[in-house]
Structure formats: structure tokens, C-alpha cells
Write an enzyme that holds these catalytic residues in place. Structure first.
Site, short mmCIF file in Angstrom:
data_model
loop_
_atom_site.label_atom_id
_atom_site.label_comp_id
_atom_site.label_asym_id
_atom_site.label_seq_id
_atom_site.Cartn_x
_atom_site.Cartn_y
_atom_site.Cartn_z
N LYS A 39 -19.23 -41.53 37.78
CA LYS A 39 -18.26 -42.02 38.78
C LYS A 39 -17.79 -43.42 38.41
O LYS A 39 -18.42 -44.10 37.59
CB LYS A 39 -18.93 -42.02 40.17
CG LYS A 39 -20.15 -42.94 40.27
CD LYS A 39 -20.97 -42.65 41.53
CE LYS A 39 -22.18 -43.57 41.61
NZ LYS A 39 -23.11 -43.16 42.67
N ARG A 136 -26.14 -42.53 55.19
CA ARG A 136 -24.91 -43.03 54.61
C ARG A 136 -23.90 -41.89 54.53
O ARG A 136 -22.82 -41.96 55.10
CB ARG A 136 -25.21 -43.61 53.22
CG ARG A 136 -24.02 -44.22 52.54
CD ARG A 136 -24.35 -44.73 51.16
NE ARG A 136 -24.66 -43.65 50.21
CZ ARG A 136 -24.83 -43.83 48.91
NH1 ARG A 136 -24.75 -45.05 48.39
NH2 ARG A 136 -25.09 -42.83 48.11
N TYR A 256 -13.37 -77.20 38.02
CA TYR A 256 -12.82 -77.30 39.37
C TYR A 256 -13.84 -77.88 40.35
O TYR A 256 -15.04 -77.57 40.26
CB TYR A 256 -12.39 -75.93 39.87
CG TYR A 256 -11.10 -75.42 39.27
CD1 TYR A 256 -9.95 -76.22 39.24
CD2 TYR A 256 -11.04 -74.14 38.74
CE1 TYR A 256 -8.77 -75.73 38.70
CE2 TYR A 256 -9.85 -73.65 38.19
CZ TYR A 256 -8.73 -74.45 38.18
OH TYR A 256 -7.56 -73.97 37.64
N MET A 304 -10.72 -68.37 36.72
CA MET A 304 -10.23 -67.01 36.58
C MET A 304 -10.37 -66.50 35.14
O MET A 304 -10.76 -65.37 34.90
CB MET A 304 -8.76 -66.94 37.01
CG MET A 304 -8.20 -65.52 37.04
SD MET A 304 -6.46 -65.49 37.45
CE MET A 304 -6.50 -66.05 39.14
C1 LIG Z 1 -24.40 -43.02 42.18
C2 LIG Z 1 -25.27 -41.87 42.53
C3 LIG Z 1 -26.23 -41.41 41.62
C4 LIG Z 1 -26.58 -42.13 40.35
O1 LIG Z 1 -27.37 -43.25 40.69
P1 LIG Z 1 -27.96 -44.24 39.59
O2 LIG Z 1 -28.83 -45.15 40.36
O3 LIG Z 1 -26.80 -44.94 38.99
O4 LIG Z 1 -28.70 -43.42 38.60
C5 LIG Z 1 -26.91 -40.23 41.95
N1 LIG Z 1 -26.69 -39.60 43.13
C6 LIG Z 1 -25.81 -40.05 44.04
C7 LIG Z 1 -25.63 -39.34 45.32
C8 LIG Z 1 -25.08 -41.21 43.78
O5 LIG Z 1 -24.21 -41.69 44.70
#
Ligand SMILES: *Cc1c(COP(=O)(O)O)cnc(C)c1O
Length: 367
Positions: A39, A136, A256, A304
Site C-alpha cells: 500500500k 479502527r 531560520y 524546505m
Molecule cells: C499496513 C498493514 C499491514 C502491514 O503492516 P506492517 O507493519 O507494515 O508489516 C498488514 N495488515 C494490515 C491490515 C495493514 O493495514
């Protein structure tokens, strides 16, 4: 550094990603599948080259967050199983089916829409996400009970049961065993199907957490989700060339806000990476960089596009304009940078900017 023109560059080691995937796969029993979570553009590293390298290493199942990420990934891995964590958005059933995406179903309304679609198409796959305490996303306990009471709600679907751990990065946390217990109780009462619980840290919790499929993300990209566990191979190297070295003496300051006041004469090097490149502003006055093995603290605020480092302790023939500074890499791990920034390595990776050239090394298939 390949391009003299580019002040900074990001090198991503595809062989290291493949090796990390194999190392995790080798921690699970032979019958247990190993997916890869890609993802957010493979945690910011580029889903095209990353997924190709993982597929070449033998990975056949990939998790993404959104249907659009799934459709983009479908072009990269035409044969793979692609699972979409965010479920079945309204009226997205056709889109998911067209790209052969398997939704991770998070509520009973989504389930009903997807089951109706599958019925007209002659069957279908679904992952059903049971919330066992993360609160969640996923099917809450009272709705899991409805599935137990009414198994016809999943009739016609090939179901994989999923849950997600809240505290897997703390192996001693009681929540791990409690979520495992709840998941097992549900699996014992629901219609039979394969199950998946563990992300990267969950793989390290041991075989009780592996079930039929593990789904690591972060560890594939060189992250070490559990302190003290065997280190994954580093994947990312962010480096930059010094633009300028300045001698600053008292009374003087750097950057800055005049936030960094020098005490005595200091040599300050400026490198062309800033918060717009994902070198987080919270690293101001706290991070560090490495030149030829010499550590140089970040001083003053991150701008930046620029960062200033104190190179006073480094021989001037090394800390000179054009010299290469490592900001993330083998000597400055993602975790170390995250600790300095007051965040986690996941955020460091996914914040990596789009401005510098990305070079992919390794991989058996051309990127
Ligand atoms: C992002 C995610 C993972 C992977 O988690 P990592 O800690 O990056 O290995 C697996 N399952 C779900 C539901 C996730 O949201």
C-alpha cells in the site's frame, strides 16, 4: 551518486526487498503463505519495481489500501492475487471485479453488496476483517456474532478470515495474546476458511500468530518493527552532495530563526535535502548525517530544500563541496532517523520525497 546534476538521490535495493521477503517466508511453516503489503506506493518506494521484484522472488499475493492502488498494481502483476484493505466503497463492486481485486470486507453492508455481486458472477473471493480489539476498521464483535448465527450471510463466497494486531511491536504486551484468543474463538464458530493475523511484527511473535497467511509490509522495506529482533536488510539509501561549506564564528547563528547559535568557530555544510524531500522538519537540531563514516549533527532548522550539518570534526578534504553525505542508509538506519524525528520508520519511508532521482538496484526484472 550517478547524476552529478542531482544534488540528492534515493537508491532502493530490490534484491534486499526480495531477501527480506524470503527471510520472513522462511520464518513461517511451509504450508503458510507469505503475502506482501505494498500500500501507499510500496511504503513510498515505488510499487511498480517493488511488486515486480517481489513477484520474481515468488510472492503471489499483495495487499493494497485502495481500489485505485489495486487497479494500478494489476497492470504490474497480471496474475497475482490483489487484496484491497479499504473494502468495498459504494458502487465500487464492478470496478473491483473488473480488475480482479479481492476486497477486505469491513462491515456487513459491504459484505451483502459483494455477496450479491458474487452471486450474479457465479462466486467470488472475500477477506472478512474481524475486529478483535484494534477498534479502527473491521467487523465489530456484535456483527461477528451475527455471522456466527447466520452463516448464510457468506454463502457463495470463498472467505478468508482476517484480523489485525494493535501491539505486535511490543511482544510482551498482553493485548497480543488477548487478540489471538478472540480471533481463535471466532474462527472456531464461524464457517471454515483460511485465516490471516500477522503483519511484520506479528510474524516475529511466532507460529501461533501465523495461521494460513502472513502479510508483512514494513519489514520488507528494511524496517525493524520489533526492537532487538534480527535486523532486516537495509533497502533505502538517501544521500546528497554538499553544496557549500561555511565557516561560522561567534557571535553567529545558523539557519531560520537563528535557532542554532554557534559556540566558537564551526564549519557548517549545507546539503540540498529538506522537509519537502521528506527529511522531516522535526530533525532540526536532532538528526545527523554521515560523511565517509564520520558523523555530522544536523544543526539549526530544516528548510524546505536545505539542511545544515556541523562538519567541524571532519577533515576538510572530506567535508568539502561535492562530497557525498548519507542521510538514510546502512549507517543511518530508518529507525535511527525516526527516533531522532520523534516518529516511526513507517513515516520516514512514506514521506520520502518525489524530487530526487530514484535508482533501483538489483531485481531480476528490469524496473
Ligand atoms: C499496513 C498493514 C499491514 C502491514 O503492516 P506492517 O507493519 O507494515 O508489516 C498488514 N495488515 C494490515 C491490515 C495493514 O493495514
Amino acid at each position: 551518486m550517478r547524476t552529478e546534476r542531482a544534488g540528492a538521490e534515493l537508491v532502493i535495493d530490490l534484491d534486499a526487498i526480495a531477501a527480506n521477503w524470503r527471510a520472513l517466508r522462511d520464518r513461517v511453516a511451509p504450508g503458510v503463505g507469505s503475502a506482501a503489503v505494498v500500500k501507499a506506493d510500496a511504503y513510498g518506494l515505488g510499487v511498480g519495481p517493488v511488486a515486480r521484484a517481489l513477484a520474481a522472488a515468488g510472492c503471489t499475493a499483495f495487499f493494497v489500501a485502495t481500489p485505485d492502488e489495486g487497479a494500478a498494481l494489476r497492470r504490474v502483476v497480471p496474475e497475482a492475487t490483489i487484496l484491497v484493505l479499504h473494502g468495498v466503497p459504494p458502487r465500487a463492486e464492478g470496478f473491483l471485479a473488473r480488475h480482479r481485486l479481492v476486497p477486505v470486507v469491513n462491515d456487513l453492508g459491504e459484505l451483502e453488496r459483494w455477496r450479491r455481486r458474487a452471486a450474479t458472477a457465479g462466486g467470488g473471493d472475500a477477506v472478512l476483517h474481524l475486529d478483535t480489539g484494534l477498534n479502527r476498521l473491521g467487523i465489530p464483535p456484535e456483527d461477528s456474532q451475527r455471522l456466527i448465527d447466520r452463516p448464510e450471510l457468506v454463502r457463495g463466497l470463498r472467505v478468508t478470515w482476517m484480523s489485525h494486531l494493535a501491539c505486535a511491536d511490543e511482544p510482551g504486551h498482553p493485548m497480543n495474546a488477548e487478540q489471538l484468543r478472540r480471533f481463535r474463538v471466532l474462527l472456531g464458530r464461524l464457517p471454515a476458511g483460511p485465516a490471516t493475523l500477522a503483519a511484520s511484527a506479528g510474524v516475529l511473535l511466532g507460529p501461533a500468530y501465523h495461521f494460513d497467511l502472513v502479510r508483512p509490509g514494513y519489514a520488507l522495506y528494511g524496517g525493524n518493527p520489533v526492537a532487538g529482533a534480527p535486523a532486516m536488510r537495509p533497502v533505502v539509501r538517501l544521500s546528497a552532495r554538499i553544496l557549500q561549506v561555511r565557516r561560522v564564528d561567534t557571535p553567529g547563528s545558523v539557519g531560520y530563526g537563528a535557532a542554532h547559535r554557534v559556540t566558537g568557530a564551526r564549519n557548517i555544510a549545507t546539503v540540498p535535502v529538506g522537509y519537502a524531500d521528506g527529511f522531516l522538519r522535526s530533525l532540526g537540531g536532532r538528526g545527523s548525517a554521515v560523511i565517509d563514516g564520520w558523523r555530522a549533527p544536523v544543526v539549526g532548522r530544516i528548510s524546505m530544500d536545505l539542511t545544515t550539518i556541523d562538519v567541524s570534526g571532519i577533515p576538510s578534504e572530506r567535508a568539502r563541496p561535492g562530497a557525498v553525505v548519507e542521510l538514510i542508509g546502512e549507517t543511518r538506519t530508518v529507525e535511527a532517523v525516526a527516533t531522532d524525528a520523534g516518529t516511526i520508520g513507517y513515516e520516514i519511508l512514506t514521506a520520502l520525497g518525489r524530487r530526487y532521482p530514484r535508482h533501483y538496484v538489483g531485481g531480476t526484472v528490469a524496473a
